[in-house]
Write an enzyme that holds these catalytic residues in place. Structure first.
Site, PDB file in Angstrom:
ATOM      1  N   ASN A   7       0.858  -1.193   0.000  1.00 35.41           N
ATOM      2  CA  ASN A   7       0.000   0.000   0.000  1.00 35.41           C
ATOM      3  C   ASN A   7       0.894   1.244   0.000  1.00 35.41           C
ATOM      4  O   ASN A   7       1.688   1.438   0.930  1.00 35.41           O
ATOM      5  CB  ASN A   7      -0.898  -0.048   1.253  1.00 35.41           C
ATOM      6  CG  ASN A   7      -1.851   1.124   1.313  1.00 35.41           C
ATOM      7  OD1 ASN A   7      -1.464   2.248   1.037  1.00 35.41           O
ATOM      8  ND2 ASN A   7      -3.091   0.882   1.682  1.00 35.41           N
ATOM      9  N   HIS A  10       0.871   6.249   1.851  1.00 36.47           N
ATOM     10  CA  HIS A  10       1.567   7.212   2.707  1.00 36.47           C
ATOM     11  C   HIS A  10       2.732   7.906   2.023  1.00 36.47           C
ATOM     12  O   HIS A  10       3.201   8.941   2.508  1.00 36.47           O
ATOM     13  CB  HIS A  10       1.980   6.550   4.022  1.00 36.47           C
ATOM     14  CG  HIS A  10       0.785   6.222   4.871  1.00 36.47           C
ATOM     15  ND1 HIS A  10      -0.225   7.137   5.104  1.00 36.47           N
ATOM     16  CD2 HIS A  10       0.409   5.090   5.494  1.00 36.47           C
ATOM     17  CE1 HIS A  10      -1.154   6.575   5.849  1.00 36.47           C
ATOM     18  NE2 HIS A  10      -0.788   5.331   6.095  1.00 36.47           N
ATOM     19  N   HIS A  52      -5.575   3.815  -2.045  1.00 34.94           N
ATOM     20  CA  HIS A  52      -6.901   4.212  -1.574  1.00 34.94           C
ATOM     21  C   HIS A  52      -7.161   5.629  -2.062  1.00 34.94           C
ATOM     22  O   HIS A  52      -6.492   6.566  -1.639  1.00 34.94           O
ATOM     23  CB  HIS A  52      -6.915   4.154  -0.033  1.00 34.94           C
ATOM     24  CG  HIS A  52      -8.255   4.415   0.569  1.00 34.94           C
ATOM     25  ND1 HIS A  52      -8.474   4.315   1.924  1.00 34.94           N
ATOM     26  CD2 HIS A  52      -9.446   4.777   0.026  1.00 34.94           C
ATOM     27  CE1 HIS A  52      -9.743   4.593   2.183  1.00 34.94           C
ATOM     28  NE2 HIS A  52     -10.349   4.890   1.042  1.00 34.94           N
ATOM     29  N   ARG A  54      -9.317   8.396  -1.596  1.00 34.78           N
ATOM     30  CA  ARG A  54     -10.334   8.819  -0.626  1.00 34.78           C
ATOM     31  C   ARG A  54     -11.142   9.976  -1.180  1.00 34.78           C
ATOM     32  O   ARG A  54     -10.663  10.749  -2.016  1.00 34.78           O
ATOM     33  CB  ARG A  54      -9.663   9.273   0.678  1.00 34.78           C
ATOM     34  CG  ARG A  54      -8.864   8.185   1.371  1.00 34.78           C
ATOM     35  CD  ARG A  54      -8.360   8.700   2.702  1.00 34.78           C
ATOM     36  NE  ARG A  54      -9.447   8.818   3.646  1.00 34.78           N
ATOM     37  CZ  ARG A  54      -9.666   7.964   4.646  1.00 34.78           C
ATOM     38  NH1 ARG A  54      -8.846   6.960   4.858  1.00 34.78           N
ATOM     39  NH2 ARG A  54     -10.679   8.114   5.439  1.00 34.78           N
ATOM     40  N   ARG A  58      -6.972  13.126   0.354  1.00 45.51           N
ATOM     41  CA  ARG A  58      -5.942  13.622   1.276  1.00 45.51           C
ATOM     42  C   ARG A  58      -4.553  13.089   0.928  1.00 45.51           C
ATOM     43  O   ARG A  58      -3.561  13.677   1.313  1.00 45.51           O
ATOM     44  CB  ARG A  58      -6.290  13.296   2.716  1.00 45.51           C
ATOM     45  CG  ARG A  58      -6.080  11.857   3.086  1.00 45.51           C
ATOM     46  CD  ARG A  58      -6.300  11.631   4.549  1.00 45.51           C
ATOM     47  NE  ARG A  58      -7.699  11.818   4.905  1.00 45.51           N
ATOM     48  CZ  ARG A  58      -8.260  11.238   5.953  1.00 45.51           C
ATOM     49  NH1 ARG A  58      -7.537  10.475   6.754  1.00 45.51           N
ATOM     50  NH2 ARG A  58      -9.525  11.415   6.233  1.00 45.51           N
ATOM     51  N   GLU A  79      -8.603   0.599  -3.240  1.00 50.23           N
ATOM     52  CA  GLU A  79      -9.490   0.661  -2.072  1.00 50.23           C
ATOM     53  C   GLU A  79     -10.393   1.873  -2.257  1.00 50.23           C
ATOM     54  O   GLU A  79      -9.904   2.962  -2.618  1.00 50.23           O
ATOM     55  CB  GLU A  79      -8.681   0.855  -0.797  1.00 50.23           C
ATOM     56  CG  GLU A  79      -7.853  -0.342  -0.406  1.00 50.23           C
ATOM     57  CD  GLU A  79      -7.001  -0.041   0.824  1.00 50.23           C
ATOM     58  OE1 GLU A  79      -7.061   1.082   1.342  1.00 50.23           O
ATOM     59  OE2 GLU A  79      -6.259  -0.930   1.234  1.00 50.23           O
ATOM     60  N   THR A 110      -8.046   3.994   7.653  1.00 53.31           N
ATOM     61  CA  THR A 110      -9.298   3.254   7.789  1.00 53.31           C
ATOM     62  C   THR A 110      -9.365   2.614   9.178  1.00 53.31           C
ATOM     63  O   THR A 110      -8.478   1.869   9.554  1.00 53.31           O
ATOM     64  CB  THR A 110      -9.379   2.163   6.704  1.00 53.31           C
ATOM     65  OG1 THR A 110      -9.066   2.759   5.460  1.00 53.31           O
ATOM     66  CG2 THR A 110     -10.746   1.548   6.643  1.00 53.31           C
ATOM     67  N   GLU A 160     -11.214  -8.958   2.908  1.00 51.26           N
ATOM     68  CA  GLU A 160      -9.944  -8.609   3.549  1.00 51.26           C
ATOM     69  C   GLU A 160     -10.264  -8.416   5.026  1.00 51.26           C
ATOM     70  O   GLU A 160     -11.047  -7.533   5.399  1.00 51.26           O
ATOM     71  CB  GLU A 160      -9.349  -7.328   2.949  1.00 51.26           C
ATOM     72  CG  GLU A 160      -8.038  -6.957   3.642  1.00 51.26           C
ATOM     73  CD  GLU A 160      -7.285  -5.820   2.946  1.00 51.26           C
ATOM     74  OE1 GLU A 160      -7.391  -5.677   1.712  1.00 51.26           O
ATOM     75  OE2 GLU A 160      -6.596  -5.074   3.674  1.00 51.26           O
ATOM     76  N   HIS A 200      -3.958  -4.105   7.677  1.00 55.15           N
ATOM     77  CA  HIS A 200      -4.019  -2.976   8.606  1.00 55.15           C
ATOM     78  C   HIS A 200      -3.174  -3.261   9.852  1.00 55.15           C
ATOM     79  O   HIS A 200      -3.473  -4.152  10.624  1.00 55.15           O
ATOM     80  CB  HIS A 200      -5.442  -2.596   9.035  1.00 55.15           C
ATOM     81  CG  HIS A 200      -5.523  -1.188   9.528  1.00 55.15           C
ATOM     82  ND1 HIS A 200      -6.000  -0.144   8.765  1.00 55.15           N
ATOM     83  CD2 HIS A 200      -5.125  -0.640  10.695  1.00 55.15           C
ATOM     84  CE1 HIS A 200      -5.918   0.973   9.451  1.00 55.15           C
ATOM     85  NE2 HIS A 200      -5.378   0.706  10.635  1.00 55.15           N
ATOM     86  N   GLY A 201      -2.135  -2.469   9.985  1.00 57.58           N
ATOM     87  CA  GLY A 201      -1.307  -2.550  11.188  1.00 57.58           C
ATOM     88  C   GLY A 201      -0.316  -3.700  11.201  1.00 57.58           C
ATOM     89  O   GLY A 201       0.308  -3.961  12.234  1.00 57.58           O
ATOM     90  N   HIS A 223       1.974   1.153   5.961  1.00 56.03           N
ATOM     91  CA  HIS A 223       2.698   2.019   6.888  1.00 56.03           C
ATOM     92  C   HIS A 223       4.077   1.469   7.260  1.00 56.03           C
ATOM     93  O   HIS A 223       5.100   2.162   7.155  1.00 56.03           O
ATOM     94  CB  HIS A 223       1.848   2.221   8.150  1.00 56.03           C
ATOM     95  CG  HIS A 223       2.418   3.197   9.106  1.00 56.03           C
ATOM     96  ND1 HIS A 223       2.078   4.521   9.117  1.00 56.03           N
ATOM     97  CD2 HIS A 223       3.359   3.044  10.066  1.00 56.03           C
ATOM     98  CE1 HIS A 223       2.766   5.141  10.051  1.00 56.03           C
ATOM     99  NE2 HIS A 223       3.554   4.268  10.647  1.00 56.03           N
TER     100      HIS A 223
HETATM  101  N1  PXP Z   1      -5.906  -2.701   4.030  1.00 56.61           N
HETATM  102  C1  PXP Z   1      -6.828  -1.701   4.056  1.00 56.61           C
HETATM  103  C2  PXP Z   1      -8.206  -1.996   3.605  1.00 56.61           C
HETATM  104  C3  PXP Z   1      -6.466  -0.404   4.459  1.00 56.61           C
HETATM  105  O1  PXP Z   1      -7.381   0.573   4.473  1.00 56.61           O
HETATM  106  C4  PXP Z   1      -5.119  -0.155   4.824  1.00 56.61           C
HETATM  107  C5  PXP Z   1      -4.695   1.220   5.194  1.00 56.61           C
HETATM  108  O2  PXP Z   1      -5.339   1.684   6.254  1.00 56.61           O
HETATM  109  C6  PXP Z   1      -4.213  -1.212   4.794  1.00 56.61           C
HETATM  110  C7  PXP Z   1      -4.632  -2.478   4.394  1.00 56.61           C
HETATM  111  C8  PXP Z   1      -2.763  -1.031   5.169  1.00 56.61           C
HETATM  112  O3  PXP Z   1      -2.651  -0.700   6.502  1.00 56.61           O
HETATM  113  P1  PXP Z   1      -1.223  -0.279   7.088  1.00 56.61           P
HETATM  114  O4  PXP Z   1      -0.851   1.014   6.421  1.00 56.61           O
HETATM  115  O5  PXP Z   1      -1.471  -0.144   8.541  1.00 56.61           O
HETATM  116  O6  PXP Z   1      -0.258  -1.370   6.738  1.00 56.61           O
END
Ligand code: PXP
Length: 250
Positions: A7, A10, A52, A54, A58, A79, A110, A160, A200-201, A223
């Site tokens: 992803n 960022h 993503h 949005r 942003r 996304e 998210t 997911e 996520h995370g 991230h």
């Molecule tokens: N999957 C989805 C659906 C997300 O919205 C995000 C970003 O928030 C991620 C994966 C990746 O998350 P991270 O940046 O925490 O790795």
């Protein structure tokens, strides 16, 4: 083998921190270029690129999405919110896959899963339109039986699973409980015929647990990989995560 979707949102967050409002999204002083980062991530072994777009634009801008669609050599996973404007854009763009996510204006990233059980008709219509266009639909959901059941009823081929609650609990006594919830969600989804991604995370520490969930198809990670890339570069950051995901030695 678990696949890695990188992803790149960022990197656009960093660019927008300085160049929001500039007429161009790349070139001259406008940096970094998320699409260039995507190409380097692919060269290092990323199996797909996730972005993503949005509503508030942003980070990723519409031009990034079109440029990525043209240059991406692996798969583009878009996304997006489950709304008419985004659906129309996706049908024109034709990404390889779309992951439907909730969007709350004030969230930093998210924060919770899509409430599929709360509005099944709307989500099913979106899934049907994407599927008819040959775009693989995925639903970003919390690992709960009700959401998994609703996702299957919507005929989405993928879910997911939102790993945020588990990632937040990783350094707390609730870690095992949240992991069990995820593992159970993944098992339920597989039983319902859904292919299972997660994201996520996820980071270089907690990856060693998440990869133990049977049947995971792909992890979407942003991230942590971009943070590591600040120190070692995107190529080594991607390669290291790929090795950790599949338990191969560094
Ligand atoms: N999957 C989805 C659906 C997300 O919205 C995000 C970003 O928030 C991620 C994966 C990746 O998350 P991270 O940046 O925490 O790795």
């Amino acid at each position: 083998m678990i696949l890695l979707g990188v992803n790149i949102d960022h990197s656009a967050t960093l660019r927008q921190a300085r160049y929001r409002g500039y007429p161009s999204t790349t070139g001259g002083p406008v940096e970094p270029d998320p699409v260039l980062l995507a190409a380097l991530a692919e060269q290092a072994g990323a199996d797909g690129i996730t972005i993503h777009l949005r509503e508030d634009r942003r980070h990723i801008q519409e031009r990034d999405v079109w440029r990525l669609r043209e240059s991406c050599r692996t798969r583009v996973n878009l996304e997006m919110a489950c709304d008419d404007a985004m659906l129309a854009l996706a049908l024109r763009l034709k990404p390889d896959s779309v992951c439907l996510v909730p969007e709350n204006r004030d969230e930093i990233s998210t924060e919770g899963g899509l409430d599929v059980a709360g509005r099944p008709e709307r989500v099913a219509a979106c899934v049907a339109a994407l599927s008819a266009a040959g775009i693989t639909a995925s639903l970003f959901i919390d690992p709960d039986a009700a959401q998994v059941g609703a996702a299957a009823a919507c005929r989405a081929p993928f879910v997911e699973l939102h790993t945020g609650a588990w990632a937040n609990a990783w350094h707390t006594p609730r870690r095992a409980e949240e992991f069990a919830r995820l593992a159970q969600g993944a098992a339920l989804a597989a039983k319902a015929g859904l292919s299972v991604n997660a994201g996520h995370g996820i980071n270089y520490q907690n990856i060693r647990d998440i990869r133990g969930i049977p049947g995971l198809h792909e992890l979407n990670i942003g991230h942590s990989i971009l943070c590591r890339a600040l120190f070692v570069g995107i190529g080594p950051a991607v390669r290291e995560m790929k090795r950790l995901m599949n338990g191969t030695p560094l």
